[in-house]
Design an enzyme around this catalytic site. Structure first.
Site, PDB file in Angstrom:
ATOM      1  N   ASP A  81       0.817  -1.212  -0.105  1.00 29.79           N
ATOM      2  CA  ASP A  81       0.131  -0.053  -0.064  1.00 29.79           C
ATOM      3  C   ASP A  81       1.059   1.312  -0.099  1.00 29.79           C
ATOM      4  O   ASP A  81       2.088   1.327   0.507  1.00 29.79           O
ATOM      5  CB  ASP A  81      -0.800  -0.063   1.121  1.00 29.79           C
ATOM      6  CG  ASP A  81      -1.966   0.900   1.156  1.00 29.79           C
ATOM      7  OD1 ASP A  81      -2.562   1.209   0.197  1.00 29.79           O
ATOM      8  OD2 ASP A  81      -2.531   1.452   2.443  1.00 29.79           O
ATOM      9  N   HIS A  82       0.390   2.395  -0.572  1.00 33.38           N
ATOM     10  CA  HIS A  82       1.157   3.666  -0.537  1.00 33.38           C
ATOM     11  C   HIS A  82       2.527   3.595  -0.706  1.00 33.38           C
ATOM     12  O   HIS A  82       3.176   3.715   0.634  1.00 33.38           O
ATOM     13  CB  HIS A  82       0.701   4.439   0.649  1.00 33.38           C
ATOM     14  CG  HIS A  82      -0.862   5.125   0.473  1.00 33.38           C
ATOM     15  ND1 HIS A  82      -1.195   6.048  -0.238  1.00 33.38           N
ATOM     16  CD2 HIS A  82      -2.101   4.559   1.134  1.00 33.38           C
ATOM     17  CE1 HIS A  82      -2.374   6.222  -0.223  1.00 33.38           C
ATOM     18  NE2 HIS A  82      -2.952   5.219   0.627  1.00 33.38           N
ATOM     19  N   SER A 209     -12.571   3.630   6.553  1.00 32.91           N
ATOM     20  CA  SER A 209     -12.939   3.577   8.065  1.00 32.91           C
ATOM     21  C   SER A 209     -13.844   4.766   8.247  1.00 32.91           C
ATOM     22  O   SER A 209     -13.698   6.107   7.806  1.00 32.91           O
ATOM     23  CB  SER A 209     -11.701   4.174   8.803  1.00 32.91           C
ATOM     24  OG  SER A 209     -10.737   3.054   8.833  1.00 32.91           O
ATOM     25  N   VAL A 229      -9.335  -0.202   4.262  1.00 31.44           N
ATOM     26  CA  VAL A 229      -9.581   0.005   5.711  1.00 31.44           C
ATOM     27  C   VAL A 229      -8.337  -0.021   6.605  1.00 31.44           C
ATOM     28  O   VAL A 229      -7.766  -1.184   6.561  1.00 31.44           O
ATOM     29  CB  VAL A 229     -10.624  -0.828   6.096  1.00 31.44           C
ATOM     30  CG1 VAL A 229     -11.028  -0.382   7.349  1.00 31.44           C
ATOM     31  CG2 VAL A 229     -11.710  -0.665   5.571  1.00 31.44           C
TER      32      VAL A 229
HETATM   33  P1  13P Z   1      -8.420   4.681   6.485  1.00 29.60           P
HETATM   34  O1  13P Z   1      -7.481   4.669   7.468  1.00 29.60           O
HETATM   35  O2  13P Z   1      -9.455   5.870   6.505  1.00 29.60           O
HETATM   36  O3  13P Z   1      -9.385   3.296   6.701  1.00 29.60           O
HETATM   37  O4  13P Z   1      -8.003   4.444   5.191  1.00 29.60           O
HETATM   38  C1  13P Z   1      -7.125   3.584   4.864  1.00 29.60           C
HETATM   39  C2  13P Z   1      -6.341   3.508   3.511  1.00 29.60           C
HETATM   40  O5  13P Z   1      -6.970   4.265   2.532  1.00 29.60           O
HETATM   41  C3  13P Z   1      -5.305   2.813   3.031  1.00 29.60           C
HETATM   42  O6  13P Z   1      -4.761   3.050   2.140  1.00 29.60           O
END
Ligand code: 13P
Length: 278
Positions: A81-82, A209, A229
């Site tokens: 992720d990211h 979330s 999430v």
């Molecule tokens: P939240 O922390 O708002 O659930 O977002 C998670 C997210 O987008 C991780 O890439």
């Protein structure tokens, strides 16, 4: 079983549901996500954000998730992720991640597109899927993502970006936030609809979330096939562990670890139920 990212998301978009992508930072969160998939008979994405590299090494996450995923009768994918680092992306590809997210959302459009295309070439050569992001999410409460000011995704830019980079999935900014919402969520499903008409790949909603059920359902109906999430998993576990410690009983760390797995599963299963077809 471990399943490819594209296979999972294409099936979701075709059948109008979303796959939950749940962030993990330790053994307990990984186990909580994989067990939730298995116990509900649902595909899950285990997402490891590059921001959590101080917690675990990429190779360690891959070892744990691939072992647990192989033993699971339901589909599991492992996603980076990211990530802004080509080096970390290369490591994840080599270690057997199913997919990687190159996050060039803070860069000018052309530069984001050029870097994303570079990641796609590297990842696709190894059969690994790629997610990219256009636009930027705002930051809500309890988030440990970087600060950002909200910029909605442009449908016209999305069309060019997807055609040029050949990414497998596109994260869009339509009003959700990273973290818990401070007030009423304002999500523009109309923008999503226009983006979905402009590109034919699965779309990704970050900031799951606290997003209310009607908004989630509307987004899935308009082409969102993956929902991320993170924060709520952490908030729920931290609150419940705090309450356990407050009982004054003398806890062994191994017991807290098992309780944590259960707290992770509460949130993951809640979202799995929300992301299912109605
Ligand atoms: P939240 O922390 O708002 O659930 O977002 C998670 C997210 O987008 C991780 O890439």
């Amino acid at each position: 079983m471990m399943v490819s990212f594209s296979e999972m998301l294409t099936a979701a978009r075709r059948q109008h549901y979303a796959v939950g992508s749940f962030n993990v930072y330790n053994y307990e969160t990984i186990r909580g996500v994989v067990e939730s998939g298995r116990e509900t008979g649902t595909p899950v994405i285990v997402a490891f954000g590059a921001g959590y590299l101080p917690n675990m090494e990429v190779a360690e996450v891959a070892g744990l998730v691939r072992t647990m995923g192989a033993a699971s009768p339901t589909p599991v994918a492992l996603h980076l992720d990211h990530c802004k680092s080509f080096e970390v992306i290369e490591t994840a590809v080599k270690c057997g991640f199913s997919s990687v997210m190159y996050d060039g959302s803070a860069l000018p459009f052309e530069e984001n597109m050029k870097n994303t295309a570079r990641v796609v070439a590297l990842a696709h050569a190894a059969g690994v899927g790629v997610e990219a992001e256009l636009g930027a999410l705002a930051r809500g409460e309890h988030s440990n993502e970087e600060d950002a000011s909200e910029i909605y995704t442009s449908p016209a830019e999305a069309r060019i970006f997807v055609a040029e980079t050949k990414v497998d999935a596109l994260a869009v900014s339509i009003g959700t936030v990273h973290g818990m919402y401070k007030g009423e969520p304002k999500v523009d499903v109309g923008v999503l609809k226009t983006i979905a008409a402009a590109v034919d790949i699965p779309l990704v909603l970050h900031g799951g979330s606290g997003t209310p059920e009607p908004i989630i359902r509307a987004c899935i109906a308009e082409g969102i096939a993956k929902i991320n999430v993170n924060t709520e998993i952490s908030v729920n576990a931290v609150e419940k562990i705090r309450a356990l410690l407050a009982t004054g009983r003398s806890w062994h760390l191994s017991e807290i670890s098992r309780e944590e797995v259960g707290f992770v599963k509460e949130v993951v299963k809640k979202y799995i139920a929300l992301f299912r077809p109605v």
